[in-house]
Design a protein around this motif. Structure first.
Motif, mmCIF file in Angstrom:
data_model
loop_
_atom_site.group_PDB
_atom_site.id
_atom_site.type_symbol
_atom_site.label_atom_id
_atom_site.label_comp_id
_atom_site.label_asym_id
_atom_site.label_seq_id
_atom_site.Cartn_x
_atom_site.Cartn_y
_atom_site.Cartn_z
ATOM 1 N N MET A 1 9.546 3.318 -7.061
ATOM 2 C CA MET A 1 8.447 4.239 -7.339
ATOM 3 C C MET A 1 8.849 5.693 -7.104
ATOM 4 O O MET A 1 8.054 6.613 -7.307
ATOM 5 C CB MET A 1 7.249 3.899 -6.439
ATOM 6 N N LEU A 2 10.113 5.919 -6.669
ATOM 7 C CA LEU A 2 10.523 7.245 -6.218
ATOM 8 C C LEU A 2 11.703 7.787 -7.017
ATOM 9 O O LEU A 2 12.507 7.034 -7.575
ATOM 10 C CB LEU A 2 10.900 7.198 -4.740
ATOM 11 N N GLY A 3 11.796 9.119 -7.041
ATOM 12 C CA GLY A 3 12.929 9.821 -7.609
ATOM 13 C C GLY A 3 13.392 10.893 -6.644
ATOM 14 O O GLY A 3 12.822 11.077 -5.553
ATOM 15 N N GLU B 1 0.853 -1.183 0.000
ATOM 16 C CA GLU B 1 0.000 0.000 0.000
ATOM 17 C C GLU B 1 0.889 1.233 0.000
ATOM 18 O O GLU B 1 1.949 1.239 0.642
ATOM 19 C CB GLU B 1 -0.915 -0.008 1.225
ATOM 20 N N TYR B 2 0.482 2.268 -0.727
ATOM 21 C CA TYR B 2 1.350 3.436 -0.850
ATOM 22 C C TYR B 2 0.559 4.732 -0.947
ATOM 23 O O TYR B 2 -0.587 4.761 -1.389
ATOM 24 C CB TYR B 2 2.265 3.292 -2.062
ATOM 25 N N ASN B 3 1.198 5.794 -0.505
ATOM 26 C CA ASN B 3 0.654 7.137 -0.605
ATOM 27 C C ASN B 3 1.803 8.043 -1.028
ATOM 28 O O ASN B 3 2.713 8.309 -0.229
ATOM 29 C CB ASN B 3 0.065 7.577 0.735
ATOM 30 N N ILE B 4 1.811 8.468 -2.297
ATOM 31 C CA ILE B 4 2.845 9.377 -2.788
ATOM 32 C C ILE B 4 2.487 10.782 -2.316
ATOM 33 O O ILE B 4 1.569 11.410 -2.845
ATOM 34 C CB ILE B 4 2.965 9.334 -4.319
ATOM 35 N N VAL B 5 3.191 11.253 -1.314
ATOM 36 C CA VAL B 5 2.897 12.557 -0.729
ATOM 37 C C VAL B 5 3.375 13.682 -1.643
ATOM 38 O O VAL B 5 2.706 14.692 -1.825
ATOM 39 C CB VAL B 5 3.552 12.676 0.658
ATOM 40 N N LYS B 6 4.551 13.494 -2.231
ATOM 41 C CA LYS B 6 5.090 14.497 -3.161
ATOM 42 C C LYS B 6 5.782 13.800 -4.310
ATOM 43 O O LYS B 6 6.627 12.930 -4.096
ATOM 44 C CB LYS B 6 6.080 15.412 -2.444
ATOM 45 N N ASP B 7 5.421 14.168 -5.542
ATOM 46 C CA ASP B 7 6.103 13.708 -6.744
ATOM 47 C C ASP B 7 6.805 14.909 -7.353
ATOM 48 O O ASP B 7 6.163 15.807 -7.900
ATOM 49 C CB ASP B 7 5.106 13.096 -7.737
ATOM 50 N N ALA B 8 8.121 14.946 -7.233
ATOM 51 C CA ALA B 8 8.895 16.084 -7.720
ATOM 52 C C ALA B 8 9.105 16.048 -9.227
ATOM 53 O O ALA B 8 9.697 16.968 -9.793
ATOM 54 C CB ALA B 8 10.237 16.143 -7.000
ATOM 55 N N GLY B 9 8.651 14.993 -9.866
ATOM 56 C CA GLY B 9 8.751 14.904 -11.317
ATOM 57 C C GLY B 9 10.084 14.419 -11.832
ATOM 58 O O GLY B 9 10.320 14.414 -13.042
ATOM 59 N N ALA B 10 10.982 13.984 -10.945
ATOM 60 C CA ALA B 10 12.300 13.516 -11.360
ATOM 61 C C ALA B 10 12.222 12.064 -11.845
ATOM 62 O O ALA B 10 11.253 11.346 -11.584
ATOM 63 C CB ALA B 10 13.280 13.631 -10.199
ATOM 64 N N GLU B 11 13.256 11.654 -12.542
ATOM 65 C CA GLU B 11 13.350 10.277 -13.030
ATOM 66 C C GLU B 11 13.318 9.305 -11.852
ATOM 67 O O GLU B 11 13.949 9.539 -10.826
ATOM 68 C CB GLU B 11 14.650 10.095 -13.815
ATOM 69 N N LYS B 12 12.580 8.217 -12.001
ATOM 70 C CA LYS B 12 12.454 7.242 -10.924
ATOM 71 C C LYS B 12 13.654 6.298 -10.912
ATOM 72 O O LYS B 12 14.365 6.126 -11.906
ATOM 73 C CB LYS B 12 11.149 6.455 -11.054
ATOM 74 N N ALA B 13 13.877 5.668 -9.770
ATOM 75 C CA ALA B 13 15.036 4.803 -9.583
ATOM 76 C C ALA B 13 14.971 3.569 -10.472
ATOM 77 O O ALA B 13 13.892 3.006 -10.709
ATOM 78 C CB ALA B 13 15.135 4.388 -8.122
ATOM 79 N N GLN B 14 16.133 3.148 -10.934
ATOM 80 C CA GLN B 14 16.284 1.964 -11.765
ATOM 81 C C GLN B 14 17.235 0.987 -11.076
ATOM 82 O O GLN B 14 18.036 1.380 -10.220
ATOM 83 C CB GLN B 14 16.841 2.346 -13.139
ATOM 84 N N PRO B 15 17.173 -0.305 -11.448
ATOM 85 C CA PRO B 15 18.109 -1.271 -10.867
ATOM 86 C C PRO B 15 19.559 -0.817 -11.052
ATOM 87 O O PRO B 15 19.945 -0.351 -12.127
ATOM 88 C CB PRO B 15 17.820 -2.555 -11.665
ATOM 89 N N GLY B 16 20.322 -0.938 -9.984
ATOM 90 C CA GLY B 16 21.710 -0.508 -9.999
ATOM 91 C C GLY B 16 21.924 0.878 -9.433
ATOM 92 O O GLY B 16 23.047 1.258 -9.079
ATOM 93 N N ASP B 17 20.857 1.674 -9.347
ATOM 94 C CA ASP B 17 20.951 3.006 -8.774
ATOM 95 C C ASP B 17 21.077 2.933 -7.254
ATOM 96 O O ASP B 17 20.769 1.912 -6.628
ATOM 97 C CB ASP B 17 19.711 3.842 -9.116
#
Length: 327
Positions: free
Chosen positions: A97-99, A31-47
């Motif tokens: 799901m985050l950047g 379950e999730y609640n995205i409080v703020k989406d800054a519009g940046a690129e989301k994390a990828q494997p290896g990051d």
């Protein structure tokens, strides 16, 4: 100090937002609640991601972890889907799901985790563990070598630790002002307030002292105590430990310098508050729950003094491995 206050304020805002908004349903019971989406690129494997995070279980007095306690972020490694044991809706899924600049609250379903991994549910929660997350910085793997990527992390953390060093003086001043203390100060920088004078001679090098104590960071977080009630209240209780006065020989057994100096200011029965700068504590390395350059506060009671040999000199080059030799 200002920086840590801003991050703590952000955490409070996130928790308040999570409490009054509904969670969305994701894969695997996440379950999730995205409080703020800054519009940046989301994390990828290896990051890698630098995050501030509060972790709580679904039980009373449920705080399990908080990066705000130590003032340093946690580095999250975004794993590949090919790693055994991973599944959609797991811990790793949350951060993908985050950047940079994003903040969110996640509830990880422990029933799903147990079913997918074949591992038993943890004992500290019933069904959910809640993660309140704010992304400070996103380190993108891209075409970087591992050494180049981790070099960025090393440089980043050196900057964070330097920030703690610069903030120490204001933390000390802020604590003393907030508590309305009027401490005395020794030449070394130890500050102290005597609550009860005690009776008889003061402890000296070579004496064995018997001490009750509670140690906190200046934000009030208890990191160690031999008071069983305080340990239970602060969720630091260890059933394998004996909660009784500790004993150590002043100037001979490995304790922090602030203790060696401070306890020589007290007589038997004396009680005091020691406000100890990091130079007399754990310095730039910190230890356990104690971050680098952390000023410490100890409430101490000198229960007894066992006189040592007359004219005893302190041991040279004594390592400081713990707050006291016996706990």
């Amino acid at each position: 100090m200002k920086k840590s206050i801003l991050f703590l304020s952000a955490a409070v805002t996130l928790l308040a937002t999570a409490a009054c908004q509904n969670f969305k349903k994701g894969d695997g019971g996440l379950e999730y609640n995205i409080v703020k989406d800054a519009g940046a690129e989301k994390a990828q494997p290896g990051d890698l991601m630098s995050v501030d995070m509060i972790v709580k279980s679904d039980r009373k007095d449920s705080l399990l972890q908080s990066t705000y306690d130590i003032g340093l972020p946690q580095i999250i490694n975004i794993a590949s889907d090919s790693v055994p044991g991973l599944y959609k809706g797991d811990y790793n899924s949350m951060f993908r799901m985050l950047g940079e600049g994003d903040s969110a609250v996640f509830r990880l379903n422990l029933d799903t985790m147990a079913a997918k991994t074949g591992q038993p549910k943890p004992e500290f929660a019933d069904k959910f563990v809640t993660f309140t997350v704010k992304v400070r910085k996103h380190f993108k793997k891209g075409n970087l070598t591992d050494s180049a990527l981790y070099g960025q992390i090393d440089t980043y953390f050196k900057g964070e630790i330097e920030g703690l060093k610069k903030a120490e003086e204001s933390k000390l001043a802020g604590y003393i002002a907030d508590k309305k203390l009027e401490p005395k100060k020794t030449a070394s920088g130890l500050q102290y307030v005597i609550a009860e004078e005690g009776k008889g001679n003061k402890a000296v090098v070579g004496d064995t002292v018997v001490v009750n104590y509670t140690g906190t960071l200046v934000n009030g977080t208890i990191f160690d105590t031999n008071n069983v009630d305080a340990a239970k209240k602060s969720n630091t209780f260890n059933p394998m430990r004996q909660y009784e006065p500790i004993r150590f020989r002043v100037g001979h057994d490995p304790v922090i310098q602030g203790w060696t100096e401070g306890l020589q200011l007290l007589s038997k029965g004396g009680k005091a508050t020691f406000v100890i700068p990091s130079s007399l504590g754990y310095g730039e390395r910190g230890g356990g729950k104690i971050p680098p350059y952390a000023p410490l506060v100890f409430e101490v009671e000198l229960v007894d003094i066992v006189p040592g040999p007359k004219g005893d000199a302190p041991a040279a080059g004594l390592p400081v491995d713990s707050l006291a030799t016996k706990k």
